[in-house]
Write a protein that holds these residues in place. Structure first.
Motif, short mmCIF file in Angstrom:
data_model
loop_
_atom_site.label_atom_id
_atom_site.label_comp_id
_atom_site.label_asym_id
_atom_site.label_seq_id
_atom_site.Cartn_x
_atom_site.Cartn_y
_atom_site.Cartn_z
N ALA A 197 29.71 -40.80 -0.48
CA ALA A 197 30.87 -41.36 0.22
C ALA A 197 32.10 -40.48 0.01
O ALA A 197 32.91 -40.29 0.93
N THR A 198 32.24 -39.92 -1.20
CA THR A 198 33.35 -39.00 -1.45
C THR A 198 33.23 -37.75 -0.58
O THR A 198 34.22 -37.29 0.00
N TRP A 201 34.22 -38.66 2.83
CA TRP A 201 35.66 -38.92 2.89
C TRP A 201 36.44 -37.62 3.08
O TRP A 201 37.35 -37.55 3.91
N VAL A 202 36.09 -36.59 2.32
CA VAL A 202 36.84 -35.33 2.39
C VAL A 202 36.25 -34.36 3.41
O VAL A 202 36.71 -33.22 3.53
N ARG A 203 35.22 -34.82 4.13
CA ARG A 203 34.57 -33.99 5.15
C ARG A 203 34.11 -32.65 4.57
O ARG A 203 34.52 -31.56 5.02
N ARG A 266 48.73 -44.30 -3.38
CA ARG A 266 48.25 -43.60 -2.19
C ARG A 266 48.93 -42.25 -1.97
O ARG A 266 48.43 -41.42 -1.21
N ARG A 275 43.38 -37.33 5.32
CA ARG A 275 42.03 -37.82 5.02
C ARG A 275 41.15 -36.74 4.40
O ARG A 275 40.27 -37.02 3.61
N ARG A 276 41.40 -35.51 4.75
CA ARG A 276 40.57 -34.42 4.22
C ARG A 276 40.93 -34.07 2.77
O ARG A 276 40.19 -33.35 2.11
N ALA A 282 39.75 -40.98 -2.77
CA ALA A 282 38.49 -40.45 -2.25
C ALA A 282 37.39 -40.46 -3.30
O ALA A 282 36.20 -40.54 -2.97
N PRO A 286 35.07 -45.04 -3.88
CA PRO A 286 33.61 -45.07 -3.79
C PRO A 286 32.93 -45.31 -5.13
O PRO A 286 31.93 -46.04 -5.21
#
Length: 494
Positions: A197-198, A201-203, A266, A275-276, A282, A286
């Motif tokens: 998932a991490t 999240w960071v693509r 945040r 988001r990246r 991130a 998860p």
């Protein structure tokens, strides 16, 4: 030039302090009241009595029971051999493991959100009530938390550095850490979907995904024989109740706290919300949510939900709280720069005072369901040479295995084969008729069982036979209840 050297020195000092203080802090929390007033409860008694066996006897036992904890038992066997059997030897590995996990949380937090976020997260981990319980527990869950902390730290460092030819040693270390955790408790493999998932999240790039999949699959393959074999011993967890709303309240509260902490922190590193960006959210969200939700999903097929199986997810919660503390420091620095350095120590101090009742409770014998050492002391005071002893259920024999001296001179009339000889945890007992005949030949019998508050009606035929003979042919002459266990002395009528 001197100012540059001073800046470099200060930076290095902060890099050391950020993990060293949480490590020492958590170590202090763990050493505080480590013996729990010289008490050992039933789960720890299993570790104690198995660790006292030879390696060959442990290996034979794993073929019948508790294969899932085999690596841990062998480790504790080595420690008991080297340092002797004591509550310190039993629990110190867990204290050291959680301290190491706190250091990993601090390093991850510093990398992703700065010094104060790392320091706050590392100090928070040992204060979480669930962690405080297992911080001083002679079971493998704290060791799993340390391994997950290390694997997460390695993953974060790999994502920060990006793909490269020199990355394979870290990937290999990552795979080994995940594998060792799985051999300690294979439900720790739920960390892999959390890490996935991490990555999503960071693509993360294709090369990173492929390497993660390769080393993660290697860890799963290494643990697969243990997983398949331990499934044959699934009756050991048959006592776990099905999921209910009351069971789900705890995970729900943790996820809510984690979500609020993620929102509060945040801003992340340098205030970016892309988001990246590899951020605390991130990694921490998860790590907190996926293992909890994954175990809930597994429990829909077979009831398995116990918070200790996903204790390692508390590292995610500590990371998120640390990020929130870091954000509080930044906010304070804008208005009261001189007070900013007091935010984290002040809030941690307030937390310690607020949680003091919890901290004291976790270090008291009453925090566990029973105490095998306390009941052994009662037996030693009540017994007479030549008396017989009975255990109902047979698992209560653990008190004699942990404190054999207290039971010296007593005849275990129901026992057919000792736990070591039968390669079991509680030994093999005779059939009901033989137990009945053996009891009728006794003058005095000591019954070791659960206290009235936790006792259940006998379900096994042999236990029913024990109760029937005592009720029909013996009279109670003494009765002691202490810390969840009970010793009743019976004398033959007439």
């Amino acid at each position: 030039m001197p100012s540059d050297i001073s800046a470099i020195s200060g930076s290095r000092c902060r890099r050391v302090v950020v993990w060293l203080i949480p490590l020492v802090w958590t170590l202090g929390l763990g050493l505080w009241g480590l013996s729990r007033q010289d008490s050992v409860w039933r789960d720890e008694a299993a570790t104690w009595q198995v660790a006292g066996r030879s390696a060959g006897e442990i290996w034979a036992m794993l073929a019948n029971v508790d294969a899932v904890h085999g690596l841990y038992y062998l480790l504790m066997h080595c420690l008991f051999d080297a340092f002797g059997a004591s509550t310190t030897t039993l629990r110190l590995p867990s204290v050291l493991a959680v301290s190491a996990a706190a250091a990993c949380v601090a390093l991850i937090g510093r990398r992703l959100a700065g010094f104060w976020a790392g320091l706050g997260g590392g100090l928070t981990l040992g204060l979480l009530p669930a962690v405080q319980f297992y911080l001083q527990e002679g079971r493998p869950y704290a060791l799993v938390a340390a391994g997950v902390g290390l694997s997460t730290l390695l993953l974060v460092s790999l994502l920060e550095r990006g793909p490269g030819r020199r990355a394979w040693p870290r990937w290999a270390a990552y795979g080994i850490a995940v594998l060792v955790c799985a051999l300690l408790n294979w439900l720790s493999l739920l960390v892999l979907p959390a890490h996935a998932a991490t990555l999503g999240w960071v693509r993360a790039g294709r090369r990173t995904w492929l390497r993660w999949a390769a080393y993660g699959s290697g860890a799963v393959a290494g643990a697969l024989p243990l997983i398949l074999f331990s499934r044959r011993q699934s009756e050991q967890v048959s006592w776990i109740p099905p999921l209910s709303w009351t069971v789900l309240i705890g995970p729900g509260i943790l996820l809510a706290i984690g979500g609020l902490a993620a929102w509060a922190g945040r801003a992340g590193r340098a205030g970016r919300a892309d988001r990246r960006t590899l951020s605390v959210a991130a990694v921490g969200l998860p790590l907190l949510a996926v293992p909890q939700l994954g175990l809930i999903g597994v429990s829909l097929v077979q009831p398995l939900f116990q918070d200790r199986y996903v204790l390692f997810s508390m590292a995610g919660l500590a990371l998120l709280i640390g990020a929130a503390l870091g954000a509080a420091v930044r906010a304070c620095a804008l208005r009261l720069p001189r007070a900013a350095g007091l935010v984290v120590p002040g809030l941690i101090g307030v937390s310690v005072l607020t949680l003091l009742p919890v901290e004291l409770d976790k270090r008291a014998p009453a925090s566990r369901i029973d105490d095998v050492l306390a009941v052994a002391g009662e037996v030693a005071g009540l017994k007479r040479d030549g008396d017989a002893v009975l255990f109902v259920p047979a698992a209560r024999r653990d008190t004699a295995l942990v404190s054999p001296g207290a039971f010296g001179g007593l005849a275990d009339v129901a026992l057919a084969a000792s736990p070591a000889a039968s390669a079991t945890l509680k030994g093999e007992e005779e059939g009901p008729e033989r137990i009945r005949a053996a009891l009728l030949g006794q003058r005095r019998v000591l019954l070791v069982t659960d206290s009235e508050q936790v006792a259940k009606a006998p379900s096994a035929d042999r236990d029913k036979a024990k109760a029937a003979v005592l009720r029909e042919h013996f009279a109670v002459v003494a009765d002691r209840q202490v810390r969840g266990r009970r010793v009743t002395v019976y004398e033959r009528r007439g």
